[in-house]
Write a protein that holds these residues in place. Structure first.
Motif, mmCIF file in Angstrom:
data_model
loop_
_atom_site.group_PDB
_atom_site.id
_atom_site.type_symbol
_atom_site.label_atom_id
_atom_site.label_comp_id
_atom_site.label_asym_id
_atom_site.label_seq_id
_atom_site.Cartn_x
_atom_site.Cartn_y
_atom_site.Cartn_z
ATOM 1 N N PHE A 164 40.922 -73.812 -8.318
ATOM 2 C CA PHE A 164 42.089 -73.719 -7.439
ATOM 3 C C PHE A 164 43.352 -74.095 -8.210
ATOM 4 O O PHE A 164 44.383 -73.436 -8.091
ATOM 5 N N THR A 165 43.268 -75.159 -9.010
ATOM 6 C CA THR A 165 44.423 -75.621 -9.780
ATOM 7 C C THR A 165 44.932 -74.532 -10.713
ATOM 8 O O THR A 165 46.131 -74.253 -10.787
ATOM 9 N N GLU A 166 44.014 -73.897 -11.448
ATOM 10 C CA GLU A 166 44.399 -72.836 -12.380
ATOM 11 C C GLU A 166 44.973 -71.639 -11.632
ATOM 12 O O GLU A 166 45.969 -71.033 -12.065
ATOM 13 N N ASP A 167 44.356 -71.295 -10.520
ATOM 14 C CA ASP A 167 44.763 -70.123 -9.755
ATOM 15 C C ASP A 167 46.179 -70.283 -9.222
ATOM 16 O O ASP A 167 47.008 -69.366 -9.302
ATOM 17 N N MET A 168 46.485 -71.430 -8.657
ATOM 18 C CA MET A 168 47.822 -71.663 -8.115
ATOM 19 C C MET A 168 48.863 -71.825 -9.219
ATOM 20 O O MET A 168 50.003 -71.389 -9.077
ATOM 21 N N ALA A 169 48.468 -72.429 -10.335
ATOM 22 C CA ALA A 169 49.404 -72.611 -11.449
ATOM 23 C C ALA A 169 49.869 -71.267 -11.996
ATOM 24 O O ALA A 169 51.034 -71.100 -12.388
ATOM 25 N N ARG A 170 48.961 -70.277 -12.032
ATOM 26 C CA ARG A 170 49.337 -68.939 -12.498
ATOM 27 C C ARG A 170 50.393 -68.302 -11.599
ATOM 28 O O ARG A 170 51.156 -67.453 -12.032
ATOM 29 N N ARG A 171 50.422 -68.711 -10.347
ATOM 30 C CA ARG A 171 51.401 -68.172 -9.404
ATOM 31 C C ARG A 171 52.692 -68.984 -9.397
ATOM 32 O O ARG A 171 53.606 -68.707 -8.613
ATOM 33 N N GLY A 172 52.748 -70.009 -10.219
ATOM 34 C CA GLY A 172 53.937 -70.847 -10.266
ATOM 35 C C GLY A 172 54.068 -71.778 -9.075
ATOM 36 O O GLY A 172 55.169 -72.239 -8.756
ATOM 37 N N MET A 173 52.957 -72.061 -8.420
ATOM 38 C CA MET A 173 52.989 -72.924 -7.238
ATOM 39 C C MET A 173 52.631 -74.355 -7.622
ATOM 40 O O MET A 173 51.766 -74.586 -8.469
ATOM 41 N N SER A 174 53.314 -75.303 -7.020
ATOM 42 C CA SER A 174 52.982 -76.706 -7.262
ATOM 43 C C SER A 174 51.720 -77.046 -6.472
ATOM 44 O O SER A 174 51.572 -76.648 -5.317
ATOM 45 N N VAL A 175 50.822 -77.778 -7.103
ATOM 46 C CA VAL A 175 49.509 -78.049 -6.517
ATOM 47 C C VAL A 175 49.254 -79.545 -6.462
ATOM 48 O O VAL A 175 49.592 -80.282 -7.391
ATOM 49 N N ARG A 176 48.675 -79.960 -5.374
ATOM 50 C CA ARG A 176 48.186 -81.339 -5.290
ATOM 51 C C ARG A 176 46.958 -81.361 -4.389
ATOM 52 O O ARG A 176 46.700 -80.418 -3.633
ATOM 53 N N SER A 177 46.211 -82.427 -4.472
ATOM 54 C CA SER A 177 44.990 -82.570 -3.684
ATOM 55 C C SER A 177 44.969 -83.927 -3.009
ATOM 56 O O SER A 177 45.525 -84.902 -3.519
ATOM 57 N N VAL A 178 44.337 -83.963 -1.862
ATOM 58 C CA VAL A 178 44.077 -85.225 -1.181
ATOM 59 C C VAL A 178 42.565 -85.411 -1.172
ATOM 60 O O VAL A 178 41.832 -84.573 -0.637
ATOM 61 N N TRP A 179 42.101 -86.477 -1.792
ATOM 62 C CA TRP A 179 40.665 -86.719 -1.852
ATOM 63 C C TRP A 179 40.151 -87.133 -0.482
ATOM 64 O O TRP A 179 40.683 -88.038 0.145
ATOM 65 N N LEU A 180 39.111 -86.462 -0.040
ATOM 66 C CA LEU A 180 38.458 -86.791 1.221
ATOM 67 C C LEU A 180 37.162 -87.551 1.002
ATOM 68 O O LEU A 180 36.733 -88.326 1.854
ATOM 69 N N ASP A 181 36.549 -87.317 -0.156
ATOM 70 C CA ASP A 181 35.280 -87.984 -0.467
ATOM 71 C C ASP A 181 34.995 -87.837 -1.949
ATOM 72 O O ASP A 181 35.248 -86.777 -2.542
ATOM 73 N N ARG A 182 34.517 -88.888 -2.584
ATOM 74 C CA ARG A 182 34.007 -88.861 -3.965
ATOM 75 C C ARG A 182 32.917 -89.912 -4.053
ATOM 76 O O ARG A 182 33.202 -91.099 -3.952
ATOM 77 N N GLY A 183 31.681 -89.480 -4.226
ATOM 78 C CA GLY A 183 30.627 -90.474 -4.292
ATOM 79 C C GLY A 183 29.279 -89.882 -4.603
ATOM 80 O O GLY A 183 29.113 -88.662 -4.714
ATOM 81 N N LEU A 184 28.286 -90.759 -4.756
ATOM 82 C CA LEU A 184 26.904 -90.380 -5.024
ATOM 83 C C LEU A 184 26.072 -90.624 -3.764
ATOM 84 O O LEU A 184 26.186 -91.682 -3.124
ATOM 85 N N TYR A 185 25.233 -89.641 -3.421
ATOM 86 C CA TYR A 185 24.476 -89.707 -2.182
ATOM 87 C C TYR A 185 23.056 -89.188 -2.391
ATOM 88 O O TYR A 185 22.765 -88.494 -3.377
ATOM 89 N N ALA A 186 22.203 -89.493 -1.413
ATOM 90 C CA ALA A 186 20.896 -88.837 -1.375
ATOM 91 C C ALA A 186 21.138 -87.377 -1.001
ATOM 92 O O ALA A 186 21.947 -87.091 -0.121
ATOM 93 N N PRO A 187 20.485 -86.447 -1.662
ATOM 94 C CA PRO A 187 20.769 -85.030 -1.412
ATOM 95 C C PRO A 187 20.247 -84.554 -0.062
ATOM 96 O O PRO A 187 19.219 -85.033 0.427
ATOM 97 N N SER A 188 20.958 -83.592 0.512
ATOM 98 C CA SER A 188 20.503 -82.939 1.736
ATOM 99 C C SER A 188 19.439 -81.906 1.357
ATOM 100 O O SER A 188 19.307 -81.537 0.182
ATOM 101 N N PRO A 189 18.663 -81.414 2.316
ATOM 102 C CA PRO A 189 17.671 -80.364 1.989
ATOM 103 C C PRO A 189 18.308 -79.146 1.322
ATOM 104 O O PRO A 189 17.723 -78.585 0.378
ATOM 105 N N ASP A 190 19.487 -78.721 1.781
ATOM 106 C CA ASP A 190 20.168 -77.565 1.162
ATOM 107 C C ASP A 190 20.540 -77.866 -0.280
ATOM 108 O O ASP A 190 20.378 -77.020 -1.175
#
Length: 259
Positions: free
Chosen positions: A101-127
Motif C-alpha cells: 500500500f505504501t509503495e502504491d500510494m507513493a507512486r501517486r504522490g499521495m501522503s500515506v500514514r497508518s494507524v496500528w490496530l493490532d501487532r502481536g503473536l497469537y495462537a493460530p486460527s484454523p484458517d
C-alpha cells in the motif's frame, strides 16, 4: 435559487411519476447533488424545513435522507446536521502488480500514514493453520492497520504470517513488505480474491463511512519464489474509493492461461 428551492423544484417535476414519496425525494436530492446545484460540504435543509415546504411527513424525509446517507451521497454529523458528502478521488489499482500500500500510494504522490490496530503473536486460527501450514503449537504474527492516504481512510489490512518469519511484529515500520525484504521473505506473487461486502459497524467507523455501505473484501495469499506461502491477508476497502483493474489478453489455440 437556494439549494432547498432547487430540491423542491425537482420534487415537483418527479411528482407525476407515481413512485413512493420518499423515493421521489431521494431522487430529487441526488439529482441536485449530481448536477452540482448543491456541492460537497453544503448543508441540507433540516428535516422540518423539507417536510414543511414539500408538504410531506418528517418520517418520509428521514427515510429518503437515510437512504442517501447509506449510499454515501450525504453524511450526518451529530449535532451539526446533514451535508453533501465530499467527493472521493478514486484510486485505481492494477491487479497484475504485487506492491505494498505504501509503495502504491507513493507512486501517486499521495501522503500515506497508518494507524496500528493490532501487532502481536497469537495462537493460530484454523484458517491460518491451513493457509500458512502451521501446527497448533506454533504462533502466528498478526498485524492490522488502518491505511490512510491524503488524510482519507481507505482500507483496513489484517495480515497473518508465521511467527518464525515475523518474530517481532512491533518492529515493523511503515511497510510490512519492506520489513520482510530485509530478511529475504518478501513475496513475489499472490493469489487475490475480491468480493463485495457491506461494512459492519466497527469497520465503517474506522473508514468514516455509514454502517452497511458497500465495500470490497479482499483475501490474498502471497508466496515466496520457492512456492511457500508467506502471508495471509484479509482486507476491507472503501467501495467509493477503489477501482481494481485487470488486463485481459486473448490466448491463441492451445495456449494455457496461467495465473
Amino acid at each position: 435559487m437556494s439549494a432547498a428551492d432547487q430540491i423542491f423544484a425537482m420534487l415537483r417535476e418527479s411528482s407525476q411519476s407515481g413512485a413512493p414519496l420518499y423515493l421521489q425525494l431521494r431522487k430529487s436530492i441526488e439529482e441536485a447533488v449530481n448536477r452540482g446545484l448543491i456541492g460537497p460540504g453544503d448543508a441540507l435543509p433540516s428535516e422540518r424545513d423539507i417536510a414543511s415546504k414539500a408538504d410531506i411527513s418528517r418520517v418520509t424525509v428521514r427515510k429518503a435522507v437515510q437512504d442517501l446517507v447509506k449510499g454515501g451521497v450525504l453524511v450526518q454529523r451529530h449535532g451539526s446536521g446533514t451535508f453533501v458528502a465530499p467527493r472521493m478521488e478514486r484510486v485505481e489499482q492494477s491487479l497484475s502488480r504485487l506492491t505494498s500500500f505504501t509503495e502504491d500510494m507513493a507512486r501517486r504522490g499521495m501522503s500515506v500514514r497508518s494507524v496500528w490496530l493490532d501487532r502481536g503473536l497469537y495462537a493460530p486460527s484454523p484458517d491460518e493453520m491451513m493457509v500458512l501450514g502451521l501446527s497448533s503449537t506454533e504462533l502466528v504474527a498478526r498485524v492490522a492497520r488502518l491505511r490512510i492516504a491524503n488524510d482519507t481512510p481507505l482500507a483496513i489490512e489484517r495480515a497473518a504470517l508465521s511467527a518464525s518469519v515475523l518474530p517481532d511484529p512491533e518492529a515493523i515500520g511503515s511497510s510490512l513488505y519492506a520489513a520482510l525484504g530485509t530478511t529475504g521473505n518478501r513475496p513475489v506473487r499472490a493469489v487475490q480474491r475480491i468480493s463485495a461486502t457491506n461494512l459492519g459497524d466497527a469497520d465503517a467507523r474506522l473508514l468514516e463511512v455509514p454502517s452497511g455501505v458497500a465495500g470490497l473484501q479482499i483475501e490474498r495469499i502471497s508466496y515466496l519464489a520457492s512456492g511457500k506461502v508467506i502471508e495471509f491477508t484479509r482486507s476491507v476497502y472503501r467501495g467509493d474509493a477503489y477501482d481494481f483493474v485487470a488486463e485481459l489478453r486473448l490466448t491463441g489455440p492451445g495456449e494455457e492461461i496461467r495465473p
